[in-house]
Scaffold this motif. Structure first.
Motif, PDB file in Angstrom:
ATOM      1  N   UNK A 142       0.846  -1.210   0.000  1.00 31.02           N
ATOM      2  CA  UNK A 142       0.000   0.000   0.000  1.00 31.02           C
ATOM      3  C   UNK A 142       0.875   1.252   0.000  1.00 31.02           C
ATOM      4  N   UNK A 143       1.989   1.207   0.728  1.00 31.41           N
ATOM      5  CA  UNK A 143       2.894   2.352   0.747  1.00 31.41           C
ATOM      6  C   UNK A 143       3.524   2.604  -0.604  1.00 31.41           C
ATOM      7  N   UNK A 144       3.965   1.542  -1.277  1.00 37.99           N
ATOM      8  CA  UNK A 144       4.584   1.694  -2.598  1.00 37.99           C
ATOM      9  C   UNK A 144       3.589   2.220  -3.623  1.00 37.99           C
ATOM     10  N   UNK A 145       2.324   1.848  -3.454  1.00 43.54           N
ATOM     11  CA  UNK A 145       1.295   2.288  -4.399  1.00 43.54           C
ATOM     12  C   UNK A 145       0.736   3.671  -4.058  1.00 43.54           C
ATOM     13  N   UNK A 146       1.048   4.168  -2.866  1.00 47.69           N
ATOM     14  CA  UNK A 146       0.558   5.482  -2.468  1.00 47.69           C
ATOM     15  C   UNK A 146      -0.876   5.484  -1.966  1.00 47.69           C
ATOM     16  N   UNK A 147      -1.366   4.337  -1.464  1.00 47.24           N
ATOM     17  CA  UNK A 147      -2.760   4.264  -1.024  1.00 47.24           C
ATOM     18  C   UNK A 147      -2.877   3.890   0.457  1.00 47.24           C
ATOM     19  N   UNK A 148      -1.778   3.945   1.184  1.00 50.12           N
ATOM     20  CA  UNK A 148      -1.771   3.473   2.573  1.00 50.12           C
ATOM     21  C   UNK A 148      -2.792   4.216   3.429  1.00 50.12           C
ATOM     22  N   UNK A 149      -2.960   5.506   3.202  1.00 50.86           N
ATOM     23  CA  UNK A 149      -3.892   6.294   4.017  1.00 50.86           C
ATOM     24  C   UNK A 149      -5.355   5.997   3.708  1.00 50.86           C
ATOM     25  N   UNK A 150      -5.602   5.243   2.644  1.00 51.75           N
ATOM     26  CA  UNK A 150      -6.984   4.997   2.226  1.00 51.75           C
ATOM     27  C   UNK A 150      -7.480   3.604   2.608  1.00 51.75           C
ATOM     28  N   UNK A 151      -6.661   2.817   3.310  1.00 50.31           N
ATOM     29  CA  UNK A 151      -7.075   1.470   3.687  1.00 50.31           C
ATOM     30  C   UNK A 151      -6.971   1.289   5.198  1.00 50.31           C
ATOM     31  N   UNK A 152      -7.743   0.335   5.709  1.00 53.49           N
ATOM     32  CA  UNK A 152      -7.762   0.040   7.146  1.00 53.49           C
ATOM     33  C   UNK A 152      -7.736  -1.466   7.331  1.00 53.49           C
ATOM     34  N   UNK A 153      -6.949  -1.924   8.302  1.00 53.68           N
ATOM     35  CA  UNK A 153      -6.835  -3.355   8.581  1.00 53.68           C
ATOM     36  C   UNK A 153      -7.807  -3.763   9.679  1.00 53.68           C
ATOM     37  N   UNK A 154      -8.630  -4.787   9.385  1.00 55.47           N
ATOM     38  CA  UNK A 154      -9.530  -5.368  10.377  1.00 55.47           C
ATOM     39  C   UNK A 154      -9.074  -6.787  10.681  1.00 55.47           C
ATOM     40  N   UNK A 155      -9.067  -7.143  11.964  1.00 54.88           N
ATOM     41  CA  UNK A 155      -8.569  -8.441  12.420  1.00 54.88           C
ATOM     42  C   UNK A 155      -9.604  -9.161  13.264  1.00 54.88           C
ATOM     43  N   UNK A 156      -9.533 -10.511  13.224  1.00 59.09           N
ATOM     44  CA  UNK A 156     -10.318 -11.339  14.138  1.00 59.09           C
ATOM     45  C   UNK A 156      -9.649 -12.700  14.225  1.00 59.09           C
ATOM     46  N   UNK A 157     -10.042 -13.467  15.211  1.00 58.01           N
ATOM     47  CA  UNK A 157      -9.613 -14.861  15.304  1.00 58.01           C
ATOM     48  C   UNK A 157     -10.847 -15.741  15.409  1.00 58.01           C
ATOM     49  N   UNK A 158     -10.874 -16.794  14.593  1.00 50.78           N
ATOM     50  CA  UNK A 158     -12.002 -17.729  14.608  1.00 50.78           C
ATOM     51  C   UNK A 158     -11.712 -18.954  15.462  1.00 50.78           C
ATOM     52  N   UNK A 159     -10.496 -19.023  16.024  1.00 50.74           N
ATOM     53  CA  UNK A 159     -10.164 -20.152  16.873  1.00 50.74           C
ATOM     54  C   UNK A 159      -9.995 -21.449  16.097  1.00 50.74           C
ATOM     55  N   UNK A 160      -9.867 -22.544  16.823  1.00 51.60           N
ATOM     56  CA  UNK A 160      -9.794 -23.866  16.199  1.00 51.60           C
ATOM     57  C   UNK A 160     -11.204 -24.323  15.824  1.00 51.60           C
TER      58      UNK A 160
END
Length: 429
Positions: free
Chosen positions: A153-171
């Protein structure tokens, strides 16, 4: 009058003026993956239908409603691949390249097919770059996948326009316990669920969590949380992932409703989302699938990967105007030659220049034409400079050198000095 031939709805041509941006994006990703030690694999577009039923899950929306499935002449049921992970797992099993605990870090690129309602950024034939890693089970490799995308995203110049969402579904075991609790809760509020969620409650209840229906979302506010059902191993894995992202400085948001649409995910799931593309906000997504290889007939093998949609990311580059200047210019230099003798000399001269400057984009005029018409084509090509070969230039063994963009007078350059002059001008120009 016969109907004019057209492309199938949702399956689009990528026209010549569009392909330079695609090639730029694909090349940027390929170089990044090379730098991180990933190897490319290429799988067939068509697979046996059973592969996707076994891997994705027969009660998923993809298998139930979206696959392009047909019988071939032998009566076998075949499917145009709707995603790449299952095909990649089939390939590594068939060729035994993950046996004995061999670590494989693979990536692929190509078209996928789903019979969905076409809309901006969402098509029936779409293109993905996918990445799969086998036989590494720690949070460090999960983190590496996310860190790579952050760098992209940094190389493409779009880092400020994306957001990371995380979760864990477990085993699968902890997810099973959570599924039971979720079904019990949702069943008590059955009448408040939208029709699609009522159907999913019987087939794939976790998918109710990512509903877009406002009434169902209101019901989910007090629903059981996956985090409360995680086993110790999954919780430690997730904490390890977050610690690594924190160490690198990658921001993220925990989203307990993030479940992904495929049955094979376990533990880590993540999505990169944006608000720049309207409803189609996910541009890259993936997670861990430690049970998939065994589910498909192999030995227990940890796996993790992601896929990114090329159409959506190209659209983002256009929307955010993050297109390098050289992408819109496909020609650096345009050679105009007038008369048979000049055309022959021009061909030879162009090849000599290409030998010395293999990365120079040099176009030689074809189809002859007057001085005015050739210069019109040179200007339309987007070239920075025009080279001119006529009778006077032939007699002196020079070439006319005329800037087409900005200031500068026409010069005469000796044939032997042309490559060196172009190297300086095009790099600095």
């Amino acid at each position: 009058m016969s109907k004019s031939l057209q492309a199938i709805r949702g399956m689009n041509d990528i026209l010549p003026e569009q392909t330079p941006l695609w090639r730029y994006f694909e090349g940027t990703v390929a170089r990044l993956l090379d730098n991180y030690g990933y190897k490319q694999i290429r799988m067939p577009i068509v697979e046996f239908t059973e592969l996707f039923k076994r891997s994705i899950g027969e009660v998923t929306d993809i298998v139930e409603k979206e696959m392009y499935t047909f019988e071939d002449r032998n009566g076998d049921s075949l499917t145009l691949r709707p995603e790449g992970t299952a095909a990649c797992v089939r390939a590594v099993l068939e060729h035994g390249i993950t046996g004995g605990g061999q670590v494989q870090k693979l990536w692929y690129i190509g078209p996928m097919f789903r019979h969905e309602r076409p809309q901006k950024g969402r098509y029936r034939q779409f293109h993905q770059i996918g990445l799969e890693v086998f036989n590494l089970d720690g949070p460090d490799i999960d983190a590496e996948l996310i860190i790579m995308t952050w760098r992209l995203w940094g190389e493409l110049g779009i880092r400020d326009a994306v957001k990371l969402e995380l979760n864990s579904l477990g085993t699968s075991e902890s997810r099973g316990r959570y599924r039971e609790a979720l079904v019990e809760y949702l069943s008590a509020h059955h009448d408040k669920l939208d029709e699609d969620s009522q159907r999913r409650l019987k087939t794939n209840p976790l998918r109710v969590l990512d509903t877009k229906n406002a009434d169902t979302q209101a019901v989910l506010v007090d629903a059981p949380k996956m985090a409360d059902y995680l086993d110790d191993e999954s919780r430690a894995h997730f904490e390890g992932l977050k610690a690594r992202l924190d160490a690198v400085g990658i921001p993220y948001v925990l989203n307990p409703k993030l479940v992904r649409g495929l049955d094979y995910y376990s533990k880590t799931v993540f999505e990169w989302v944006t608000d720049k593309l309207g409803a189609q906000g996910t541009v890259c997504a993936g997670g861990r699938y430690d049970g998939l290889v065994e589910q498909m007939g192999g030995k227990p093998t940890p796996g993790v990967g992601f896929a990114m949609g090329i159409e959506r990311l190209v659209l983002m580059l256009e929307t955010l105007e993050q297109i390098p200047e050289e992408i819109s210019r496909q020609v650096d230099v345009y050679l105009c030659a007038f008369g048979e003798e000049a055309e022959l000399a021009g061909l030879a001269l162009a090849e000599r220049v290409r030998d010395e400057l293999p990365n120079l984009r040099l176009q030689v005029n074809a189809g002859a034409g007057s001085f005015k018409s050739q210069f019109k084509k040179a200007d339309k090509s987007g070239a920075l400079y025009a080279l001119i070969l006529g009778d006077d230039e032939m007699a002196q063994q020079v070439v006319g050198f005329k800037p087409l963009r900005g200031q500068g007078e026409q010069q005469s350059i000796a044939w032997d000095a042309l490559a060196a002059h172009l190297a300086t001008c095009v790099v600095q120009g």
